[in-house]
Design a protein around this motif. Structure first.
Motif, PDB file in Angstrom:
ATOM      1  N   ASN A   1      35.786  62.537 149.879  1.00  0.00           N
ATOM      2  CA  ASN A   1      37.026  63.153 150.332  1.00  0.00           C
ATOM      3  C   ASN A   1      36.724  64.535 150.838  1.00  0.00           C
ATOM      4  O   ASN A   1      35.813  65.194 150.342  1.00  0.00           O
ATOM      5  CB  ASN A   1      38.036  63.242 149.191  1.00  0.00           C
ATOM      6  CG  ASN A   1      38.555  61.886 148.803  1.00  0.00           C
ATOM      7  OD1 ASN A   1      38.975  61.127 149.644  1.00  0.00           O
ATOM      8  ND2 ASN A   1      38.490  61.567 147.537  1.00  0.00           N
ATOM      9  N   PRO A   2      37.474  65.013 151.808  1.00  0.00           N
ATOM     10  CA  PRO A   2      37.236  66.352 152.310  1.00  0.00           C
ATOM     11  C   PRO A   2      37.398  67.374 151.203  1.00  0.00           C
ATOM     12  O   PRO A   2      38.298  67.281 150.380  1.00  0.00           O
ATOM     13  CB  PRO A   2      38.324  66.522 153.382  1.00  0.00           C
ATOM     14  CG  PRO A   2      38.745  65.140 153.735  1.00  0.00           C
ATOM     15  CD  PRO A   2      38.559  64.318 152.502  1.00  0.00           C
TER      16      PRO A   2
ATOM     17  N   LEU B   1      43.735  66.951 159.551  1.00  0.00           N
ATOM     18  CA  LEU B   1      43.217  67.370 158.259  1.00  0.00           C
ATOM     19  C   LEU B   1      43.496  68.857 158.042  1.00  0.00           C
ATOM     20  O   LEU B   1      43.635  69.627 158.994  1.00  0.00           O
ATOM     21  CB  LEU B   1      41.701  67.133 158.183  1.00  0.00           C
ATOM     22  CG  LEU B   1      41.226  65.688 158.288  1.00  0.00           C
ATOM     23  CD1 LEU B   1      39.705  65.659 158.347  1.00  0.00           C
ATOM     24  CD2 LEU B   1      41.725  64.859 157.117  1.00  0.00           C
TER      25      LEU B   1
ATOM     26  N   LEU C   1      37.953  70.841 155.616  1.00  0.00           N
ATOM     27  CA  LEU C   1      36.790  70.116 156.128  1.00  0.00           C
ATOM     28  C   LEU C   1      35.560  70.450 155.308  1.00  0.00           C
ATOM     29  O   LEU C   1      35.420  71.568 154.812  1.00  0.00           O
ATOM     30  CB  LEU C   1      36.509  70.497 157.591  1.00  0.00           C
ATOM     31  CG  LEU C   1      37.405  69.926 158.677  1.00  0.00           C
ATOM     32  CD1 LEU C   1      36.998  70.513 160.019  1.00  0.00           C
ATOM     33  CD2 LEU C   1      37.290  68.416 158.721  1.00  0.00           C
TER      34      LEU C   1
ATOM     35  N   LEU D   1      35.696  60.552 157.968  1.00  0.00           N
ATOM     36  CA  LEU D   1      36.985  61.229 157.842  1.00  0.00           C
ATOM     37  C   LEU D   1      38.090  60.532 158.627  1.00  0.00           C
ATOM     38  O   LEU D   1      39.208  61.026 158.695  1.00  0.00           O
ATOM     39  CB  LEU D   1      36.861  62.679 158.324  1.00  0.00           C
ATOM     40  CG  LEU D   1      35.916  63.574 157.523  1.00  0.00           C
ATOM     41  CD1 LEU D   1      35.814  64.951 158.158  1.00  0.00           C
ATOM     42  CD2 LEU D   1      36.397  63.693 156.079  1.00  0.00           C
TER      43      LEU D   1
END
Length: 747
Positions: free
Chosen positions: A382-383, A408, A411, A420
């Protein structure tokens, strides 16, 4: 079976193969799993070829489908999907004896053949059956590892795979229907399809009289289909308006008005099969809701499915109503990326792709390996917020483009664009925005080569300056516990899991063909006790097991976790009576740094010396030429140094060290018929860890010794002092190196 840093005993031979090959057996993924089967567009020549060669279940199901399809197609679909499969025999075939270390294969640098644009796989009559076969075989592989999906969704043709897995159609009927449907489609005029970065409401006014809405994939991702000239005109218009679009690889306008001439024939085809209510729920492309028993058993449904839009976005909304993992079972990662763009539930979807895109430089096994690990061990990327660090102006601007393109907020600069939620269409949109901001054209293929924020920004800087684009070699695979590993059938018919094929064949030749360990008076009799120190993947352990027809007790040691896991799998598969110990053997009990070379596991060491290891390899190559193996050496002569650098890319581990006598005492061992020691530059330390009281228990010793500081003489003297007759040889392959074999036999 649990493989850990503790001592474990291999289970009996009756353990199912799935228990050996996957951490999944006996456990369930942490959430329910829905399988996703993709449609046309991401298919490519040799899709899943490495899985066909290394995974028996996958190969078995491809072969079964191929035989069932022959009467319909008049060809072997394997020749369409894998036309060059015979150039590197699959595991079911007995490979030819190795002539030495194949550096190309060892380092993954052998070049695959490229498909011609007019390859048969791009003909609809073959594309659709081929895609079905690969997706069905992959689903069968997942199921063989214990995966039980609670739901499914197929995209276009992928719904036929879902229907088959759910039991609506038998495998025979599914293949026949898919093949006959594809043959009907091929009689229609050619068509084209265009993916557009716009929502359905903005696409509908653009269609006119000849184009159709073919799919709704995401809030701002639609597909249109129709005559090629109409699609081309729309494509030009969108480009003028600055709207990203991408052609879908397709010969016809699927899910459009152009399919209507064969709709009734498809209905009649479906009437010829026994349609049953689904045993596993799956989502309908036509309604975007879970298919009902009435729909699944209605022959006219298959005509509606052919002509109406694929409502994939609505279908994913259904699946995301329950927290679950969405696992893509087919080539490419388009469905995974479309799910990542959903965002309608307030929580980030958990999606996993299990096959690579055609552009992806990773191997099939590496991609599936990662999927296995994420599915059962929870390693979901996951970011995460980017740590405070100096970044270039280019990277800062690029991060803003990524966030806008992928929707998003945060990052990680080292996470792939495709992990992503990016796909080829989203990548096209990204390329368009990069062009506007930076004034450079980053190709789609190049984007796949530099998919992280950090690497992509460097590639953009190189384009701006006119310098050659920087390249980044892929990191060596680091297999995780429970992850998928390649398999190989040895010349004697036995199968093994292994780290790399060339090294495995080399060791097999040394142990089984030349019987290096069985000469100079060394014997392994039934009832023997053998200590295999430096077991690697267990070929010598397997040799000792086969020599005694299983009447043996073995203690096998290896310090590297990835190799230790493979050792455990091989021991379990062949029912070997072995105790496995994940440690190095030394003259003290401690911990030490161990340098593991994934591309050359046999040269991993507690005392790494890259310069020395390169010298050894150069010597081997020179010796190969002198003994008549010039063809092997000449293949890599022009880039030897590059290959050497790649070979010694390292992964460090902190490993346990134990004294051999402590293990002997702990397990109450009264005799050791053979002590085999194959450890890089640690052989003297192994012997120094044997107490005086234990030396009489050892009848035979075989060592590979590195003659550093007169070590060979030291070992010879030590063995003679303890009553062994000693022979030392310098194998012709190792002339010019300090590596010797020492044999000690007590009479």
């Amino acid at each position: 079976m649990t493989l850990s840093n503790s001592i474990v005993t291999a289970p009996p031979a009756s353990v199912p193969r799935a228990a050996v090959e996957s951490a999944a057996v006996g456990t369930a993924p942490r959430l329910p799993v829905a399988l996703m089967f993709p449609g046309l567009g991401d298919h490519y020549l040799d899709m899943g070829l490495e899985l066909y060669r290394t995974q028996p279940i996958f190969q078995k199901n491809v072969d079964l489908c191929a035989e069932l399809l022959k009467p319909e197609l008049g060809v072997d679909i394997r020749d369409i999907i894998y036309p060059n499969r015979a150039s590197n025999p699959a595991p079911a075939a007995t490979p030819a004896p190795s002539k030495g270390i194949d550096l190309r294969k060892m380092l993954g640098r052998d070049k695959p053949s490229k498909a011609e644009e007019n390859a048969p796989i791009h003909r609809t009559c073959y594309t659709q059956p081929a895609l079905f076969v690969v997706e069905y075989a992959l689903a069968s592989l997942w199921r063989s590892w214990g995966l039980r999906p609670d739901a499914m969704i197929g995209y276009s043709l992928g719904e036929y795979v879902a229907a088959c897995v759910a039991g609506v159609l038998s495998l025979q009927d599914s293949l026949t229907l898919v093949a006959r449907r594809a043959a009907l489609i091929e009689t229609l005029p050619p068509g084209a399809m265009l993916a557009i970065s716009l929502p359905e409401t903005q696409v509908l006014p653009l269609l006119g009289a000849h184009l159709s809405l073919s799919a709704i994939n995401a809030p701002e991702l639609s597909v249109v289909a129709g005559p090629p000239e109409e699609v081309e005109a729309l494509e030009r218009r969108l480009a003028t308006d600055g709207v990203a679009s991408r052609r879908v690889k397709s010969s016809h306008a699927f899910h459009s008005h152009m399919m209507e001439p064969i709709a009734e024939q498809v209905t009649q085809l479906a009437k010829g099969y026994a349609l049953k209510a689904p045993r596993i729920p799956y989502v309908s492309n036509v309604t975007g809701a879970f298919i009902t028993a009435a729909e699944a058993t209605d022959p006219s449904y298959f005509a509606k499915h052919l002509c109406q839009p694929v409502r994939f976005y609505d279908g994913i909304s259904q699946l995301l109503g329950v927290e679950r993992i969405l696992l893509e079972s087919g080539p490419g990662q388009t469905l995974s990326s479309m799910v990542m763009q959903h965002g309608g539930t307030g929580r980030k979807p958990i999606v996993i792709a299990s096959m690579r895109h055609s552009y992806d430089p990773q191997s099939d096994v590496a991609v599936l390996d990662k999927a296995v690990s994420r599915l059962w061990q929870g390693e979901v990327s996951n970011p995460s917020p980017q740590p405070a660090a100096a970044v270039s102006d280019t990277e800062d601007k690029l991060a803003g483009i990524w966030k806008k393109t992928l929707n998003l907020e945060t990052l990680d600069r080292d996470v792939s664009f495709f992990d992503l939620g990016g796909n080829s269409l989203v990548a096209t949109r990204l390329i368009f925005r990069i062009s506007r901001v930076f004034g450079v054209k980053l190709s789609l293929r190049r984007l796949y080569e530099v998919p992280t924020l950090a690497d992509m920004s460097k590639a953009i800087d190189a384009l701006k300056s006119g310098e050659p684009a920087p390249t980044k070699a892929p990191k060596p695979s680091q297999p995780g516990k429970g992850a998928l590993k390649p398999r190989l059938q040895l010349p004697n018919g036995l199968h093994v899991t292994h780290q790399n094929e060339a090294e495995t064949r080399h060791f097999y030749s040394d142990i089984f063909d030349h019987r290096t360990y069985a000469k100079n008076g060394v014997t392994i009799e039934p009832g023997a006790c053998v200590f295999d120190v430096g077991s690697n993947i267990g070929l010598f352990t397997l040799f000792a097991h086969t020599e005694t027809k299983g009447d043996i007790r073995i203690f096998a040691f290896d310090p590297a976790p990835p190799i230790f896991e493979i050792l455990g799998r091989n021991v379990a598969e062949h029912g070997i009576n072995a105790t496995l110990i994940n440690c190095g053997i030394s003259n003290r009990n401690t911990e030490a740094q161990f340098t593991f070379y994934p591309r050359s596991a046999g040269m991993s060491s507690f005392h790494p010396d890259v310069a020395e290891e390169k010298h050894v390899l150069r010597s081997i190559m020179r010796n190969q030429r002198q003994i008549g193996m010039a063809d092997v050496v000449d293949q890599v002569a022009d880039y030897t140094e590059e290959l050497l650098d790649a070979r010694f890319e390292a992964v460090p581990f902190t490993a346990k060290l134990r004294r051999l006598s402590d293990v002997i005492r702990e397990h109450g061992v009264e005799k050791i018929d053979l002590l085999k020691v194959d450890v890089q530059k640690c052989e003297l330390e192994v012997l120094e860890g044997i107490d005086e009281s234990d030396w009489p228990k050892i009848r035979q010793i075989v060592l590979e010794a590195h003659d550093v500081d007169d070590r060979v003489h030291t070992i010879e003297t030590l063995l003679k002092q303890h009553g062994f007759s000693v022979k030392t040889e310098h194998d012709e392959m190792y002339e010019g190196t300090n590596i010797h074999n020492i044999y000690g036999v007590r009479h």
